[in-house]
Design a protein around this motif. Structure first.
Motif, mmCIF file in Angstrom:
data_model
loop_
_atom_site.group_PDB
_atom_site.id
_atom_site.type_symbol
_atom_site.label_atom_id
_atom_site.label_comp_id
_atom_site.label_asym_id
_atom_site.label_seq_id
_atom_site.Cartn_x
_atom_site.Cartn_y
_atom_site.Cartn_z
ATOM 1 N N GLY A 702 -61.483 131.491 10.576
ATOM 2 C CA GLY A 702 -60.536 130.845 9.662
ATOM 3 C C GLY A 702 -59.231 130.460 10.329
ATOM 4 N N GLU A 703 -58.991 131.001 11.501
ATOM 5 C CA GLU A 703 -57.740 130.694 12.217
ATOM 6 C C GLU A 703 -57.948 129.582 13.272
ATOM 7 O OE1 GLU A 703 -55.607 135.056 12.344
ATOM 8 O OE2 GLU A 703 -57.243 134.684 13.748
ATOM 9 N N VAL A 704 -59.139 128.975 13.205
ATOM 10 C CA VAL A 704 -59.476 128.037 14.291
ATOM 11 C C VAL A 704 -59.854 126.648 13.748
ATOM 12 C CG1 VAL A 704 -61.148 127.584 16.150
ATOM 13 C CG2 VAL A 704 -60.241 129.894 15.820
ATOM 14 N N VAL A 705 -59.428 125.619 14.495
ATOM 15 C CA VAL A 705 -59.825 124.250 14.164
ATOM 16 C C VAL A 705 -60.775 123.746 15.262
ATOM 17 C CG1 VAL A 705 -59.075 121.880 13.715
ATOM 18 C CG2 VAL A 705 -57.560 123.785 13.165
ATOM 19 N N VAL A 706 -61.901 123.166 14.817
ATOM 20 C CA VAL A 706 -62.849 122.611 15.780
ATOM 21 C C VAL A 706 -62.709 121.071 15.792
ATOM 22 C CG1 VAL A 706 -65.298 122.311 16.333
ATOM 23 C CG2 VAL A 706 -64.457 124.534 15.514
ATOM 24 N N PHE A 707 -62.735 120.492 16.984
ATOM 25 C CA PHE A 707 -62.704 119.026 17.103
ATOM 26 C C PHE A 707 -64.089 118.569 17.542
ATOM 27 C CE2 PHE A 707 -58.433 120.521 17.481
ATOM 28 C CZ PHE A 707 -57.674 119.596 16.767
ATOM 29 N N GLU A 708 -64.764 117.811 16.696
ATOM 30 C CA GLU A 708 -66.176 117.469 16.920
ATOM 31 C C GLU A 708 -66.462 115.993 16.663
ATOM 32 O OE1 GLU A 708 -69.141 117.782 17.742
ATOM 33 O OE2 GLU A 708 -69.336 119.862 18.379
ATOM 34 N N ASP A 709 -67.362 115.428 17.477
ATOM 35 C CA ASP A 709 -67.722 114.023 17.240
ATOM 36 C C ASP A 709 -69.120 113.898 16.656
ATOM 37 O OD1 ASP A 709 -69.034 114.798 19.681
ATOM 38 O OD2 ASP A 709 -69.436 112.668 20.016
ATOM 39 N N ALA A 710 -69.893 115.024 16.622
ATOM 40 C CA ALA A 710 -71.280 114.936 16.149
ATOM 41 C C ALA A 710 -71.404 115.546 14.753
ATOM 42 C CB ALA A 710 -72.191 115.684 17.104
ATOM 43 N N VAL A 711 -72.268 114.952 13.933
ATOM 44 C CA VAL A 711 -72.489 115.497 12.588
ATOM 45 C C VAL A 711 -72.967 116.953 12.706
ATOM 46 C CG1 VAL A 711 -73.851 115.240 10.473
ATOM 47 C CG2 VAL A 711 -73.047 113.216 11.695
ATOM 48 N N LYS A 712 -73.868 117.134 13.675
ATOM 49 C CA LYS A 712 -74.388 118.500 13.869
ATOM 50 C C LYS A 712 -73.265 119.458 14.245
ATOM 51 C CE LYS A 712 -79.234 117.888 15.177
ATOM 52 N NZ LYS A 712 -79.492 116.482 14.848
ATOM 53 N N GLY A 713 -72.334 119.003 15.053
ATOM 54 C CA GLY A 713 -71.212 119.825 15.482
ATOM 55 C C GLY A 713 -70.302 120.163 14.306
ATOM 56 N N VAL A 714 -70.045 119.163 13.447
ATOM 57 C CA VAL A 714 -69.198 119.395 12.266
ATOM 58 C C VAL A 714 -69.851 120.465 11.393
ATOM 59 C CG1 VAL A 714 -68.323 118.340 10.137
ATOM 60 C CG2 VAL A 714 -68.215 117.072 12.291
ATOM 61 N N GLN A 715 -71.153 120.315 11.204
ATOM 62 C CA GLN A 715 -71.869 121.282 10.359
ATOM 63 C C GLN A 715 -71.818 122.681 10.982
ATOM 64 O OE1 GLN A 715 -75.549 119.142 10.314
ATOM 65 N NE2 GLN A 715 -74.956 117.894 8.522
ATOM 66 N N ALA A 716 -71.950 122.750 12.308
ATOM 67 C CA ALA A 716 -71.923 124.053 12.990
ATOM 68 C C ALA A 716 -70.570 124.728 12.784
ATOM 69 C CB ALA A 716 -72.196 123.854 14.468
ATOM 70 N N ALA A 717 -69.495 123.925 12.924
ATOM 71 C CA ALA A 717 -68.147 124.482 12.788
ATOM 72 C C ALA A 717 -67.915 124.996 11.374
ATOM 73 C CB ALA A 717 -67.126 123.407 13.134
ATOM 74 N N LEU A 718 -68.354 124.202 10.392
ATOM 75 C CA LEU A 718 -68.171 124.633 8.999
ATOM 76 C C LEU A 718 -68.971 125.904 8.738
ATOM 77 C CD1 LEU A 718 -68.338 121.156 7.215
ATOM 78 C CD2 LEU A 718 -66.321 122.617 7.482
ATOM 79 N N ALA A 719 -70.193 125.943 9.286
ATOM 80 C CA ALA A 719 -71.036 127.124 9.091
ATOM 81 C C ALA A 719 -70.387 128.358 9.707
ATOM 82 C CB ALA A 719 -72.416 126.889 9.706
ATOM 83 N N ALA A 720 -69.608 128.124 10.810
ATOM 84 C CA ALA A 720 -68.947 129.270 11.454
ATOM 85 C C ALA A 720 -67.719 129.716 10.662
ATOM 86 C CB ALA A 720 -68.527 128.867 12.862
ATOM 87 N N GLY A 721 -67.263 128.865 9.740
ATOM 88 C CA GLY A 721 -66.079 129.218 8.934
ATOM 89 C C GLY A 721 -64.791 128.644 9.510
ATOM 90 N N CYS A 722 -64.906 127.689 10.413
ATOM 91 C CA CYS A 722 -63.707 127.072 11.005
ATOM 92 C C CYS A 722 -63.316 125.834 10.204
ATOM 93 C CB CYS A 722 -63.978 126.628 12.435
ATOM 94 S SG CYS A 722 -64.480 127.958 13.524
ATOM 95 N N LYS A 723 -62.115 125.362 10.484
ATOM 96 C CA LYS A 723 -61.733 124.040 9.970
ATOM 97 C C LYS A 723 -62.252 123.020 10.982
ATOM 98 C CE LYS A 723 -58.178 125.284 6.969
ATOM 99 N NZ LYS A 723 -58.897 125.661 5.757
#
Ligand code: BG6
Ligand code: MG
Length: 756
Positions: A702-723
């Motif tokens: 919850g304290e981390v922001v992920v920067f992603e260009d792939a749909v799969k990456g966005v989904q992975a970050a959300l699944a991890a609980g990141c922004k």
């Protein structure tokens, strides 16, 4: 026997002359010798005679014959014939070689002693068939006579039939042109000697005569135009010289006559002439006539209309004559810029001011109006007309942002100059037009308005202007200036990334060191960073950033896709952009599995490994040349600023090549943690990689922001609980918290603000 050589015929009776002439014709063999200067011997064998002659400097000649008749009466046909032979000889000689100065003077003297009747008689008798010779004699000596009638003489020498009709043909044209050329040469010499009355006498006659010939025998116009041009050129030069009023009047009449002819040019010299003659020569009637003549020349078809218009305007001003023709006014209005340029080249500054006082300059397009006003300002300055100068300078400053004009205005009226700056400042927002900024900063600096200068510099995003104008602020506004530099240097780093910013910053640092401001600015920058960090950590729950690699930090996503395309081609399938969405972010083997399934290609496990390795070879080949220059825009600045803001940063990529790529980009040391395809078992969209990143950073997801260009990456970050911040197309990455097209679009601080 003492006679004048050139005038023998008047010294002897007609029978004597006739007898001598016969003798000359008879004398086929003779020797004319000159044993010493001024002495001649004429020795004839057939008939037999011997005459000695002495020619004095005054032009007199004495003859002494050895015959009995001479001894007795001091005159004999031999002596007269010998004199004629001598004269012939001298004339022939003169025609083949140019006269020596001595001979010229001699002839001069002789002719001076003749009266006009004698001269005429001599010329017409002797030079009957020698028109060039006649003209030469006339040209050289006739001007010595008080009132030479060149008109008459020119007519006299022009071939005519008995009814007085000019008969020119190719043969006699030559001699007419010759005569005219000789006269013009003479006029040129006279002009050189400043013998103006004599010059104009010749020019007037020649010019009129040429016009007359050109009308009467139009087939020779081209040939005669050569002499006419020469004559007009001389007349032009003549008009430029100062002269007595009487002469001016003659010249002016001729100038007007020349100008009145269709197709003939307006002589430049006319202006000079007019300028000196205008005030006192022309009477009202003549003025109006001249004015109307000029008016008739101002038509759109006339290529010289600008020159005529200049003259017309001048007379309107000097004589106060008003034109009734509206058409003229319209032509003049549309030609005003050209007229002003012409007037400037004529240095007619009074006329320039006159034209501008009757012109609405603002009706012309901006650059033209600008030029017109510049001409006006120059004229006003040269004439010392302060009032007009101020008006032009004010318009040039306020409307055209002309720095030079503003300087003039400032020197004439400082208050008005400052008012102009205020108006320009009010009407122009900062950063919109470079020339406005240049104008304002220059003005503020020159007028010593330091606060205004500082404020405008602060409102600009232009550190180069700051460097240019800081000298006048260093002493009085040191701290404010240092703050401004610190702010703009930070902004520069935030806005762009890469080599060019580094170079710019180095230049700025050198400059700051030069002006002794470096330490202070660096302190300011540190202060700002501290407050940045404090505000970030105090107000935000976000403590770390995770960056995907391919497509976020470097543009290698494209290389992955193209490598797959080539492999699948070899396996008999054409993959599409749509497939890119599915392979982006996925591990190598998963990408292959997806593509094989989609294109229904069956491979054994071993074959799959073989093709995956082949794809990797292709990929590695394509990224071989990557250097730090290939970092996507703004990446380096973003990473640096994130660090400065106190954030931890990690790399979370599915690629097993991540470390190689990071090394090539020379940023491997910028991360607190690097996790890649070798560190995980499960591929995105599984959260494994990001969960591991968070752990490595010691942070909660919850304290981390992920920067992603792939749909799969966005989904992975959300699944991890990141922004998540999606990098790319908002429609595709719609699950992300928000998207942007690249890291150059925002700063870490702004991201934190947005996610609050
Ligand atoms: C990801 C890419 O970052 O890494 C994918 O988006 C790629 O396209 C994956 O398949 C694995 O990369 P590599 O270098 O291990 O084949
Ligand atoms: Mg990626």
């Amino acid at each position: 026997m003492k006679v004048v050589l050139l005038d023998l015929e008047t010294h002897f009776s007609t029978p004597q002359v006739e007898e001598a002439m016969d003798l000359v014709r008879e004398t086929t063999e003779y020797d004319l010798t000159q044993p010493q200067a001024g002495y001649f011997h004429c020795l004839s064998k057939n008939p037999d005679y011997h005459v000695e002659m002495a020619l004095t400097e005054e032009g007199f000649v004495t003859a002494k014959c050895h015959c009995a008749v001479f001894k007795r009466s001091k005159i004999c046909p031999h002596a007269i014939a010998s004199l004629m032979i001598l004269r012939d000889h001298k004339i022939r000689n003169r025609r083949v070689r140019s006269k020596s100065k001595h001979e010229k003077l001699l002839l001069d003297e002789v002719l001076r002693k003749l009266n006009i009747t004698e001269l005429r008689k001599f010329i017409s008798d002797y030079g009957h068939s020698h028109s060039a010779f006649r003209a030469e004699v006339l040209a050289y000596y006739l001007h010595r006579i008080r009132k030479p009638d060149y008109h008459h003489l020119l007519t006299d020498m022009t071939p005519m039939d008995k009814f007085g009709v000019i008969k020119l043909n190719r043969n006699n044209l030559k001699s007419v042109r010759n005569i005219v050329s000789i006269l013009l040469r003479q006029a040129q010499d006279l002009l050189k000697d400043n013998a103006l009355p004599q010059t104009i006498q010749i020019l007037e006659a020649v010019i009129h005569h040429l016009y007359r010939l050109m009308i009467k025998v139009p087939q020779f116009q081209d040939q005669l135009a050569t002499e006419l041009k020469h004559a007009l050129k001389l007349f032009d030069a003549f008009c430029q010289l100062p002269m007595a009023p009487r002469l001016q009047k003659t010249a002016l009449t001729l100038a007007m006559e020349v100008s009145a002819r269709d197709g003939f040019i307006l002589l430049k010299g006319t202006h000079t002439l007019l300028r000196s003659a205008e005030p006192f020569i022309l009477e009202k009637k003549a003025r109006i006539a001249a004015f109307q003549l000029v008016e008739s020349k101002i038509s759109l078809e006339n290529p010289q209309r600008i020159l005529w218009a200049c003259l017309w305007l001048r007379w309107t001003r000097v004589w106060g004559i008003e034109s009734k023709h509206k058409k003229i006014k319209t032509i003049l209005k549309s030609s005003t810029p050209d007229i002003l340029t012409e007037l400037q080249s004529q240095r007619a500054y009074d006329d320039i001011l006159f034209v501008l006082s009757n012109t609405r300059v603002e009706q012309f397009p901006q650059p033209i109006a600008h030029h017109m006003l510049q001409i006006g300002l120059k004229a006003a300055r040269l004439l010392g007309d302060e009032k007009s100068g101020q008006t032009f300078a004010y318009a040039l400053s306020t409307i055209h942002h002309d720095k030079d004009a503003w300087e003039t205005l400032f020197s004439l009226d400082a208050d008005r100059a400052i008012k102009s700056l205020t108006i320009v400042q009010e009407y122009n927002k900062p950063n919109e037009h470079k020339e406005v900024e240049d104008f304002l900063l220059h003005g503020f600096q020159l007028s010593g308005q330091k606060k205004m200068l500082l404020d405008r510099l602060a409102a600009l995003d232009d550190i180069h202007q700051l460097m240019r104008y800081d000298s006048s602020l260093i002493a009085s506004h040191t701290v404010a200036l240092a703050e401004l530099y610190a702010r703009q240097m930070n902004a520069l780093r935030d806005t762009y990334g890469g080599e060019s910013v580094r170079r710019q910053l180095t230049t700025i640092v050198y400059h700051l060191k030069d002006v002794d401001l470096h330490t202070l600015v660096m302190e300011e920058i540190k202060k700002m960073e501290k407050t940045d960090t404090q505000t970030n950590t105090a107000s935000s729950t976000i403590k770390g950033f995770i960056f995907d690699l391919d497509g976020v930090i470097v543009d290698t996503a494209e290389h992955h896709f193209l490598s797959w395309k080539k492999i699948l081609k070899q396996l008999g399938a054409d993959i599409t952009e749509e497939d890119d969405r599915h392979t982006r972010g996925a591990s190598r083997i998963e990408s292959l599995e997806y593509l094989l399934a989609k294109y229904q290609i069956n491979l054994s496990q071993k074959e799959k490994e073989h093709w995956a390795a082949k794809k990797n070879d292709l990929y590695l080949l394509s990224i071989e040349e990557i250097t730090p220059r290939d970092l996507l825009p703004g990446v380096l600045a973003f990473l640096l600023d994130a660090k400065k803001a106190g954030l931890s940063i990690a790399l979370g990529s599915a690629s097993k090549n991540a470390k190689t790529v990071l090394e090539k980009l020379a940023i491997e040391n910028r991360f607190d943690a690097i996790l890649d395809g070798t560190s995980t078992k499960k591929s995105k969209p599984d959260p494994e990689i990001f969960v591991k990143c968070c752990k490595a950073m010691n942070l909660e997801p919850g304290e981390v922001v992920v920067f992603e260009d792939a749909v799969k990456g966005v989904q992975a970050a959300l699944a991890a609980g990141c922004k998540v911040v999606g990098i790319g197309d908002a429609a595709i990455l719609h699950e992300a918290d928000f998207t942007m097209t690249g890291l150059d679009q925002s700063t870490p601080t702004q991201i934190l603000e947005k996610l609050k």
